[in-house]
Write a protein that holds these residues in place. Structure first.
Motif, short mmCIF file in Angstrom:
data_model
loop_
_atom_site.label_atom_id
_atom_site.label_comp_id
_atom_site.label_asym_id
_atom_site.label_seq_id
_atom_site.Cartn_x
_atom_site.Cartn_y
_atom_site.Cartn_z
N LYS A 61 0.83 -1.20 0.00
CA LYS A 61 0.00 0.00 0.00
C LYS A 61 0.87 1.26 0.00
O LYS A 61 2.00 1.25 0.51
CB LYS A 61 -0.92 0.02 1.22
N ASP A 62 0.32 2.36 -0.54
CA ASP A 62 1.05 3.63 -0.55
C ASP A 62 0.85 4.36 0.78
O ASP A 62 0.26 3.82 1.73
CB ASP A 62 0.63 4.49 -1.74
N GLN A 64 -1.12 6.59 1.64
CA GLN A 64 -2.53 6.82 1.97
C GLN A 64 -3.30 5.51 2.13
O GLN A 64 -4.53 5.49 2.12
CB GLN A 64 -3.19 7.69 0.89
N SER A 65 -2.53 4.42 2.27
CA SER A 65 -3.10 3.08 2.46
C SER A 65 -3.95 2.63 1.27
O SER A 65 -4.92 1.87 1.43
CB SER A 65 -3.93 3.01 3.76
N ARG A 66 -3.58 3.09 0.08
CA ARG A 66 -4.22 2.59 -1.14
C ARG A 66 -3.40 1.45 -1.70
O ARG A 66 -2.16 1.49 -1.67
CB ARG A 66 -4.35 3.72 -2.17
N GLY A 88 -5.16 1.28 -6.41
CA GLY A 88 -5.77 2.60 -6.24
C GLY A 88 -6.92 2.62 -5.26
O GLY A 88 -7.36 3.69 -4.83
N LYS A 89 -7.43 1.44 -4.89
CA LYS A 89 -8.51 1.37 -3.92
C LYS A 89 -7.92 1.15 -2.53
O LYS A 89 -6.73 0.89 -2.38
CB LYS A 89 -9.48 0.24 -4.28
N SER A 90 -8.77 1.25 -1.52
CA SER A 90 -8.30 1.06 -0.15
C SER A 90 -9.26 0.14 0.59
O SER A 90 -10.28 -0.31 0.05
CB SER A 90 -8.22 2.41 0.57
N ASP A 91 -8.95 -0.13 1.86
CA ASP A 91 -9.81 -0.99 2.67
C ASP A 91 -11.22 -0.42 2.79
O ASP A 91 -12.18 -1.16 3.00
CB ASP A 91 -9.21 -1.17 4.06
N ASP A 93 -13.03 0.58 0.57
CA ASP A 93 -13.86 0.10 -0.54
C ASP A 93 -14.34 -1.33 -0.32
O ASP A 93 -15.18 -1.82 -1.08
CB ASP A 93 -13.07 0.15 -1.84
N PHE A 102 -6.64 1.27 8.72
CA PHE A 102 -6.04 2.52 8.27
C PHE A 102 -5.23 3.17 9.39
O PHE A 102 -4.09 3.62 9.17
CB PHE A 102 -7.14 3.48 7.79
#
Length: 243
Positions: A61-62, A64-66, A88-91, A93, A102
């Motif tokens: 993850k990046d 921003q936790s994406r 590009g999505k995160s938890d 989603d 997060f």
């Protein structure tokens, strides 16, 4: 004039040598680049094989936790056919408990400290509930800067079920032991006391009034005492068995 020719010849020879040296360095550099390319290709192949075949859930993850990269097992658990669909999505989603993950990942980025073997209950997008053991660490670039996190989660649902079953069995066993203790107390006190009375009074009758009793009466009392003593022995055996 001859000196000028000699100088030009020397310069030409020096240039030729320099060119040859540069050509050699160029060839060596190209060879190193080719070798490094092969090494990187092999490393990428190994990483991709790990992501494709590892049953554990692996994810990068990046800051921003994406999601940057996911394993195939993680993608399937998220209800996706292709791991790239998660990029590009995160938890947020996928999970109702995304805020917890997060916050933990942001703390890893801030502190630079890893989380190791943290047991978590997960509710997946399809509603399935599992337990996982998760390890997360900072994702660091070549300059040593933290640019995100990466983690691996192992399904421990069966282990947790076994642990819960063991806890339940332990509680049931403790309850059974308490019942057994109550039984032992009852046997020891509620049954022994009447038997002692029967045996004691029978002995008193024999000692104090034995001469007044006919032989048949004495025989009856002796049989009563013998039965009471035999019952006391059975009680002792029951208590030993319960222990």
């Amino acid at each position: 004039f001859l000196q000028d020719l000699a100088d030009r010849a020397a310069l030409a020879i020096a240039n030729a040598r320099l060119y040859a040296s540069m050509q050699k360095l160029n060839i060596e550099l190209e060879q190193r680049v080719a070798e490094r390319t092969v090494e990187l290709s092999e490393a990428n192949a190994f990483l991709q094989m790990l992501l494709d075949r590892m049953p554990d859930h692996i994810y990068f993850k990046d800051s921003q936790s994406r999601f940057i990269k996911n394993s195939m097992s993680q993608a399937k658990a998220l209800g996706l056919n292709d791991p790239n669909e998660a990029v590009g999505k995160s938890d947020f989603d996928f999970f109702p408990h995304a805020q917890i993950s997060f916050d933990k990942e942001q703390e890893i980025i801030r502190s630079g400290k890893s989380l190791v073997d943290v047991e978590e209950q997960v509710v997946w997008p399809d509603g399935k509930e599992t337990w996982v053991s998760t390890t997360k660490a900072p994702l660091v670039d070549q300059a040593g800067q933290t640019i995100g996190t990466f983690g691996i989660s192992r399904d421990i649902t069966e282990r947790k079920r076994s642990e819960n079953a063991l806890k339940k069995a332990k509680l049931e066993l403790e309850a059974a032991n308490k019942e057994l203790e109550a039984f032992s107390y009852s046997v020891s006190h509620d049954l022994r006391a009447p038997l002692r009375s029967v045996d004691g009074f029978s002995q008193a009758l024999l000692e104090d009034y034995g001469d007044l009793l006919p032989p048949e009466g004495r025989n009856f009392l002796e049989r009563v005492r013998s039965s009471a003593q035999r019952m006391a022995t059975l009680i002792d055996d029951l208590l030993n068995l319960s222990r």
